[in-house]
Design a protein around this motif. Sequence first.
Motif: not given
Lengths: 647, 647
Positions: A122, A232, A237, A409, A532
Motif C-alpha cells: 500500500k 492501511d 489494507t 477496502s 474509499r
Amino acid sequence: MGRLEGRTVDPAALEMLKHAEEQGLETAWDRCRAQEPLCGFGNLGVCCRICLQGPCRIDPFGEGATRGICGAQDYSIVARNLIRSIAGGTAAHSDHGRHVALTLLAHLDGHAPDYRIADPAKAEAVARRIGLDPAGKTPQEITREVTLAALRDFSRLEEEPCTWVTSTVTPGMTEKFEECAIMPSNINGAIAEVMHRSTMGVDADPVNLIFGGLKSALADYAGCHLSTDLTDILFGTPRPVRSYANLGVIDPEKVNITVHGHIPLLSEIVVDVAREMEDEARAAGAAGINVVGICCTANEVLMRKGIPLATNFIAQELAIMTGAVDAIIVDLQCIMPALKTLCECFHTRLITTIPFSKIPGAYHVDFREEKAKESARRIVKLAIEAYRERDPAKVHVPQVKNEVVAGFSLEAMLEIFASVNREKPIRALVDAIEEGEIRGIALFAGCTNTKARHDDGHLTIARELARNDVFIVATGCAAGAMAKAGYMTSGAVKEFAGPGLTRFLERLGKASGFEGGLPLAFHMGSCVDNSRPVDLAVLIAKEMGSDVADIPFVATAPEAMHEKAVSIGAWAVTLGFPTHVGVIPPVYGSSLVTEVVTKIAEDVFGGYFILETDPLKAAQKLIEALNYRNWRRKYSRASLDEAMVAE
Amino acid sequence: MGRLEGRTVDPAALEMLKHAEEQGLETAWDRCRAQEPLCGFGNLGVCCRICLQGPCRIDPFGEGATRGICGAQDYSIVARNLIRSIAGGTAAHSDHGRHVALTLLAHLDGHAPDYRIADPAKAEAVARRIGLDPAGKTPQEITREVTLAALRDFSRLEEEPCTWVTSTVTPGMTEKFEECAIMPSNINGAIAEVMHRSTMGVDADPVNLIFGGLKSALADYAGCHLSTDLTDILFGTPRPVRSYANLGVIDPEKVNITVHGHIPLLSEIVVDVAREMEDEARAAGAAGINVVGICCTANEVLMRKGIPLATNFIAQELAIMTGAVDAIIVDLQCIMPALKTLCECFHTRLITTIPFSKIPGAYHVDFREEKAKESARRIVKLAIEAYRERDPAKVHVPQVKNEVVAGFSLEAMLEIFASVNREKPIRALVDAIEEGEIRGIALFAGCTNTKARHDDGHLTIARELARNDVFIVATGCAAGAMAKAGYMTSGAVKEFAGPGLTRFLERLGKASGFEGGLPLAFHMGSCVDNSRPVDLAVLIAKEMGSDVADIPFVATAPEAMHEKAVSIGAWAVTLGFPTHVGVIPPVYGSSLVTEVVTKIAEDVFGGYFILETDPLKAAQKLIEALNYRNWRRKYSRASLDEAMVAE
C-alpha cells in the motif's frame, strides 16, 4: 407503534431500552426528550453567539429582529455557523490522520517499536499515486516519504494544492476546485481561515462564506484520505473478514472489553494484547477475553481483525447497560460524556486514553505510541480487575446478533471485480451500470441521531435502493446499522435485492469464489474511510471518461449527527455526489443558504444536498437522482452518436 | 440621564445619535434593543449547537435539563464554547500576521514593488531576539530570515515551541507553559486542536478544555507579536506623532476617505496615493483629500502616519451618518455588515478589499499586494467620483475633536525613558514603581460594545487609575476612546493624574524634551499590537528579577466585544496579568469554569480574570490588584532582607 419502538428499529437496542426503563437508567433518548422543545433559533441556524454583544437571533417569522446587532442578516449568520461546523469536522478528521502520520514517523524513527509497516504494498501504491518514485527504496523509506508528504498537506505555506486532493480526483475536478478558489493548500490553514472569516465583522457574504467552508471541506477530504492511506500502511489494507454484529456479541462468560471512538492506534494493540492475556482472565474466573467495538473504532478493528461490532453511536450506553462490559476504552470523537455516570451504576471501568480527550471522573491511561503495548496491558488489567466486581444479577445481554462480512477496502473490491475482468476490474461495475443491470451506486454514511428513529433511515433506504438494483456501500455508523441488521450477508441479497442487483452480485460472487456469497451492503470502513467510496467513484468516472458529477453515484446520511458528517456532506457535494441528509442541518433559517446548498450547488459542482427526513421519500429522491444521471449519460451519448453520424 | 446619554459618553457620538433619531437612521444600539431580551442560555454559555442532535441547553435554574443529549454538563458546554471563541480570535490575529509575512516575502521576491523595508533596524533587532545572527547580511536577507521564522510558527510539525512565544517572555514563563502543556508549536495547529477537542464526544473535561484554549491563546499571542514585528519592519516602528481624534476630523470641504478594519497593507498605500491624487480631488471641486480612520486600521495609520482617528468600533455607523464620508474602505474584522444598508442612504461607497471578507452589495476592489498602488488608486478614484454625488443637505459633522499624541511603540517609550537613565532606560519606570511614585501600570485594551455605555468604562477607569498614580498604556478601541476624549494629551495629566504620576510624567517629559509634554495615556497601537505592552511588562519583570505574574501591571478591557478580545484576555491571564473584563463573557453558566478563570488561574499562572461591569468597582479592583502585588513584592523583599540578616 409503541413509544420505545418509535426510538429504534434495532431489536437488541429495543430490548435494552425496555430494560433501561425497568431499571430506571437514563439514555440519550430521555435526555433528548428533556431538551424539548428544541430552540427554534438554533435549529434554524439563526442564532449568533460569535461576539460578546449578543447572543443575537433572527426572528424566523419576521416579527422580531431581522438583523443582528452588527447588522448581520440571516444568510450571513446561517452561513457562518455552517462553515464553523465544517471546520470542526475538518479538525476532527484531519487530526486523526495527523496522529497516524506522527505514529508512523515515530515508528520509523525507532520510537514506537510495538508497531510495524503492515502493508508495504500500500505504501508503494500511495507513493506512486502521489508522484513519488518507490523504485529501489525500502518499505521504510517509501513509508517515510509518503508520511512526510501527508504532513506537508498540514504545513505547506505556498498556494500549492493539497497532494491528497489533486492525486485522488479527476483532472476535471481539480480544475473546478482551482477555478472556484476552494482548493486547499494546507489543512490546518483552511480551518484557521474559516475561523477567521467567520469572526465578527469579517466575511458577511453567504456565498463567499460557503465557498470558504467548501475549501475546508476539501481539506477534510484530504485529511480523511491520507488517514485511510496511512492507517492501511500501518495496520494493513482490509480484506474480506467474517464476524458478528449487535449486542449479542457481548459474552457474559468472558471479560468484555469494549473499544470505542475512532482512531485505532491503541485499540489495534489492545486486541493483540488481549489475546496474550487470556490466561490472566481465566485466572480471574472468566472464560477468556472478548474484545468488541462501538462506533468507528469498532469498524476499524472489524475491518482489519474481524472483531465483533457491539453497536453504533446512539446505542453506546445500551452496551454498558448489559452489565457485562468490564471496561470501555475510549479514544476520541462521538464518546458520550454520559458514559461516566452510567458506568458508576455498574462495575464498568470507563478509560480515556488521549490527553486532549478526557472525561471528569474516568480512569485515564495516557496512551503513548512509544509504549503502546504497556498502555494496552494496563487497560486489559483494569478490565480483568473489574470483571471480578461484576454483579451477575445486573447482567442482561440481548441474544441478538447477526453474521457480517466486512473488510471491503477498494483493493478488496477490485480483486473481486477482477474475477470477471482481469484487465480492467472496474469494468465489472461500469458494464453493469451501462447495461442497466444495476441502477447505480449508493454510499451510506454518517451517524445515528436521537432526532431520527435509530437505524430506520439506513435500513429503509437500503431496502428501497436494493430493491431498485442499487449497489450499496457503507461506512461508519451507517455500516454499523447494516451489520447489526444482517444486511452485510448474502442472505440479505436474497431478501432485498432487485433482479439486476441479485444477478450482478451472484455472478460476481460465483466468479470470485467468494465464500458464502457477496453481501447486500459492502462495508468499506469507518467514517474517516469515506475516501474509499470516493476512490471507487473516481475510478468509475475515469473509466467512463467523465467526472464524479456525471456518474450514477449518490450518498446518503440518513441520521447525520456529528460535525464530521457536515464536513463529509459538504465535500461529497463538492466532489459531485447528490447527497441526502435525513436530519435537517441548521440552514432553514436562510432561504438563500438553503437554495445554495440544495440547488445552486448542482450548477457549480454537480453535487447538491437532498434534505429529507422521511426515509421512503428520501429513497425515491435518491433513485430519481440516479435515474437522471443515467438518462443524461445516455442522452449525451446519443447526441454524440448523432453528431458523429452527421459528420 | 437621558436615553441617548445612556448609550455613550462621547459628545460627538451623542450628537450623531440624536441626528440619527431625527433622520430615522438605525444604529447598532437600536438593533441591540431589538434583540432584547437576550437569550439567557447563550448569555450564560450553556447553549450547545456543536452537533446535529440539539440544540441543547442547560437550565440555569436546575428545573429543566441538567445535561445535553450526549450527557455533556454545563462545565463542558461552557468550556467548549469559550475555547472556540479563543480559536476564532487566534485565527483572526494570526491570519493578520501571516498576511503581513506573505506580503513581506512577496516584496522580497520582487512581486510587491510598492512596498519597502521601512525599518531595517527593527528587522535586525527581531533577528537578534529570535537567535538569528544578522552580521554581514543585508536588510533584505535579515528580513527574509525573520519572515521565514515567523511563518515557521504556522507550519512547524515538531513539538518545538513557537519562536514568538519563547523569544518574548521570561524563561520562567516558558517553563510554566511547558509544564502545563500549553506551549503551542504551531499557530494553525493550535486552532485546529481546539476545534477538534471541542467537537461532539471528544474532550469533556473543563479544565483540560480550558488548558487547550490557553494553548490557542498563546498561539494568538505569538500571532499578535509577529504581526507587530513584521508590520514595523514593513511600515516602520511608530515614533511619537501628533494628530486629532473624533468625528470632527471629517472635513466637509474635502473628499473624505475612511479606512476601517485592521490590516494596514492597503490603507498605508491609500494614504500615500491620496496625497498624490489631491489634484484630481480639487478638479472635482473639493479642497483636497482627507483620509481618516476607524477602528484599528485607524490606529495603524495614526501611529505611523499621524492620520486622524474618526471614531472607534461601535460608532462606525455614526461616521457614515455625517453624510460627508465619500468612501469607506474596509479590510477585515469588526466591520459591521450594517454599513451596507446605511451607505445606501447616502452617496458613500462601501468598498471591501479582501477576497475572504466581502459584504453583499458593496463595491469590491480586490487588493493584491503586487498591485497595491493600482488598487489604492481605484479606491481613491471611487471616492472622488462619490464626492461629486455628495448631498450637502445631508452633511452633519459634529464639531468635536481633540488633539492626540500617539506613536508610542516600546522603542519610542524607551527612548523617552533613556532621557533619565541612558544605560538602563526601563529603570525609569522600575524606579518609579519601586519608590512608590507610581502604583503600577495598566493596559487598556479591547473594544466597545452595545452592552456597555460607549467609552464610559475606558474613561472612568482611566480617570480612577490616573488619580491613583497608575501609568496608563492603551491599544485598540480603548486607545480610540482615550484619543477622542483628549486623554492622550499633557492637558489630561494636569486634569486627572495623581501627584506621583504627574511628577513622573513631568520629570520624564522635561528630561526628554518631549514637545508639548507627555500624555496621560500612551497609545501603543492597534489591538494586534498588544504585544507591545507585554514587551514592556516582560522588560520590567526581567529588570525586577521576576515574571510578569509578580509585577504591578494589570490589564482591562471594559467593553470587550470581539473573539479577539477573548483570546487576548486569555493570554493576558496566562502571561500573568490580572485582567479586568467589563462585559461578562458567557461563562456564568458554569460555576466551575467561572471559578477556574477568576480564581484558580491565579494559582497556576498568577493572572486571573476580574469580571465586573461597574467601571468604578472595576477600577477599585484593579487598584487592589496593583496594591497586592506591590505589597507582596515588598513583603518578600523584606523577608529576603531579614533572611540575609539572619545569616
